[in-house]
Enzyme design. Structure first.
Site, PDB file in Angstrom:
ATOM      1  N   TYR A  62     -14.746  -2.289   5.112  1.00  0.00           N
ATOM      2  CA  TYR A  62     -14.331  -1.924   6.463  1.00  0.00           C
ATOM      3  C   TYR A  62     -14.348  -0.418   6.717  1.00  0.00           C
ATOM      4  CZ  TYR A  62     -10.157  -2.939   3.595  1.00  0.00           C
ATOM      5  OH  TYR A  62      -9.265  -3.085   2.565  1.00  0.00           O
ATOM      6  N   CYS A  91     -26.758  -1.770  -6.894  1.00  0.00           N
ATOM      7  CA  CYS A  91     -28.013  -1.967  -6.166  1.00  0.00           C
ATOM      8  C   CYS A  91     -27.756  -2.345  -4.711  1.00  0.00           C
ATOM      9  CB  CYS A  91     -28.866  -3.014  -6.864  1.00  0.00           C
ATOM     10  SG  CYS A  91     -29.425  -2.484  -8.490  1.00  0.00           S
ATOM     11  N   ARG A 120     -13.693  -0.833  -0.650  1.00  0.00           N
ATOM     12  CA  ARG A 120     -13.050  -0.732   0.661  1.00  0.00           C
ATOM     13  C   ARG A 120     -13.941  -0.083   1.716  1.00  0.00           C
ATOM     14  NH1 ARG A 120      -9.011   2.112   1.597  1.00  0.00           N
ATOM     15  NH2 ARG A 120      -8.139   0.779   3.224  1.00  0.00           N
ATOM     16  N   ARG A 178       0.816  -1.206   0.000  1.00  0.00           N
ATOM     17  CA  ARG A 178       0.000   0.000   0.000  1.00  0.00           C
ATOM     18  C   ARG A 178       0.859   1.271   0.000  1.00  0.00           C
ATOM     19  NH1 ARG A 178      -4.913   0.302   2.911  1.00  0.00           N
ATOM     20  NH2 ARG A 178      -4.199  -1.514   4.079  1.00  0.00           N
TER      21      ARG A 178
END
Length: 468
Positions: free
Chosen positions: A361, A388, A357, A316
């Site tokens: 969380y 939806c 994401r 990341r």
């Protein structure tokens, strides 16, 4: 104060200028021209939209490479001061393609993979097995065979079943495979529950108190070579405190096992956090590297043992800030939440299929208009997708200009990690392309998925009606 400030989370402050780009959240190359058009890597967002459509993942190649060099230097320098060597693996799970694999290895990094698919991408990129580490909590026989065939540098053992399985496969080949044992230090990282990976009640690794027995078994087997321990405490961690506590516990085990036969490697994983919003303030990577390595060195000094060579697995931190996702606004809807508060819902042409994401969380993001400047007052907004699901939220809370309108181009920064990787075809929405930008040039590195691609996997599309 905005009349809708009561709806805003505590961390979100109304900006003086809803066009400004928060420092540390956007790629270093991100800037606006006189008309307010955002450019990344020297390429205007409007040009990217015209050339590649939306949604589109934009990845700044220069940013990826610079961050790879920076984190490698940070850990190598910190380790060298203590007489050790550091190896940095790029964690492919953050975002992997053959082009990305080449970028990071050209900058001196190794590559961490955790499935047969990721290994196949690495090999297709021409990455040598000696620069690959193989993770995963349930590696299949086929995946372990592929790892052995590739000659990967290390396999991280995650269970007793896997230990025996790998030993048998290596024995048949007449080779000795270097392995690390993944251990859970019991340190609970200050992060989301789903991102904390070193506490006891979860699927990864071995408890500290059973690691010695596991190590003894590995050392009994002639086809395996125990070269070290592995511990990963979690993800999106801003400081070194958790790593210090984990190091104290893992070095104790390292010393115990090294008394029998020296272990040359201690892999402390990754998890180094980035800024997704202006409220996020991660420590500089040099400071974090210094803190982590110093913690290991201090624990080794206490025990009178040499510091082992260290390994780290950032993903990341390298690729996240280099990514920006561009969307086109489809509809704008003010929604009255209470008698005195209204939230502006801004719907875009993507959503949880290209960035799940927040749904997974509660991850927070920022957003800015990318196609123009606005002088309108900031309005508390929620950027939502086209799927939806009421939980189809891309940016939960952000101040956007109150005049945001259909056709506007919207940019969401810090999407280089775990967006493409977690993307899906929910509602049969094809996945966006990945476009690399650098010095005014743009090129596709992963093409856009098409409806034809989706239908090609449906075995009933070409069904012969006469066979019914």
């Amino acid at each position: 104060m905005s009349p809708n400030a009561s709806l805003a989370p505590a961390w979100l402050a109304a900006p003086e200028d809803a066009n400004a780009l928060a420092a540390g959240v956007w790629p270093a190359s991100a800037q606006r021209d006189a008309e307010g058009v955002l450019s990344i890597g020297g390429v205007p967002a409007t040009t990217l939209q015209e050339s590649f459509g939306t949604p589109v993942y934009v990845l700044d190649e220069g940013e990826v490479r610079a961050r790879a060099r920076r984190i490698l230097a940070a850990f190598r320098d910190a380790a060298a001061l203590r007489g050790a060597h550091a190896r940095v693996y790029y964690a492919g799970k953050a975002f992997l393609s053959t082009v990305i694999a080449r970028w990071v290895t050209e900058e001196g990094l190794a590559l961490d993979v955790c499935t047969g698919g990721e290994l196949a991408v690495a090999r297709a990129a021409g990455i040598e097995g000696s620069r690959i580490g193989f993770h995963g909590n349930t590696k299949s026989v086929a995946e372990l065979e592929a790892a052995l065939d590739a000659g990967v540098a290390t396999v991280v053992l995650d269970s007793r079943i896997e230990l025996e399985r790998l030993a048998a496969l290596a024995d048949r080949r007449g080779i000795r495979q270097p392995v690390l044992i993944r251990v859970n230090s019991g340190v609970h990282a200050e992060t989301h529950e789903f991102l904390a990976t070193a506490h006891e009640d979860q699927k990864f690794g071995f408890a500290l108190d059973e690691a010695a027995e596991v190590a003894a078994r590995v050392r009994e087997l002639p086809s395996l070579v125990l070269v070290g321990l592995h511990c990963h405490i979690g993800s999106q961690i801003f400081g070194a405190d958790g790593f210090r506590e984990s190091a104290a516990r893992v070095v104790e085990l390292h010393a115990e096992l090294s008394a029998v036969d020296r272990l040359p490697i201690l892999n402390l994983g990754g998890g180094f956090g980035i800024a997704y919003t202006s409220a996020d303030d991660p420590d500089p990577i040099e400071q974090l590297a210094e803190g982590v390595v110093e913690a290991v060195a201090a624990q080794c000094d206490v025990r009178g043992i040499p510091i082992p060579n260290l390994a780290f697995e950032p993903g990341r931190w390298i690729v996240g800030p280099a990514g920006v996702t561009l969307y086109e606004v489809g509809t704008v809807k003010p929604v009255r939440v209470s008698d005195d508060a209204t939230r502006l819902y801004v719907s875009v042409d993507g959503g949880m299929s290209d960035n799940p994401r927040h749904a997974l969380y509660g991850a927070q993001y920022s957003a800015r208009l990318a196609s123009r400047t606005s002088q309108a007052e900031p309005a508390l907004s929620r950027v939502v997708g086209r799927h939806c699901e009421s939980g189809d939220i891309v940016v939960d809370a952000e101040y956007l200009p109150a005049d945001v309108t259909p056709g506007d181009l919207l940019a969401v920064p810090a999407t280089g990690a775990y967006c493409f990787s977690l993307a899906s075809d929910y509602n049969y929405v094809p996945r966006p392309p990945v476009v690399a930008v650098r010095e005014g040039h743009a090129r596709v590195i992963v093409r856009r998925e098409t409806i034809a691609d989706l239908l090609a996997r449906d075995a009933g599309v070409h069904h012969n009606e006469g066979d019914r």
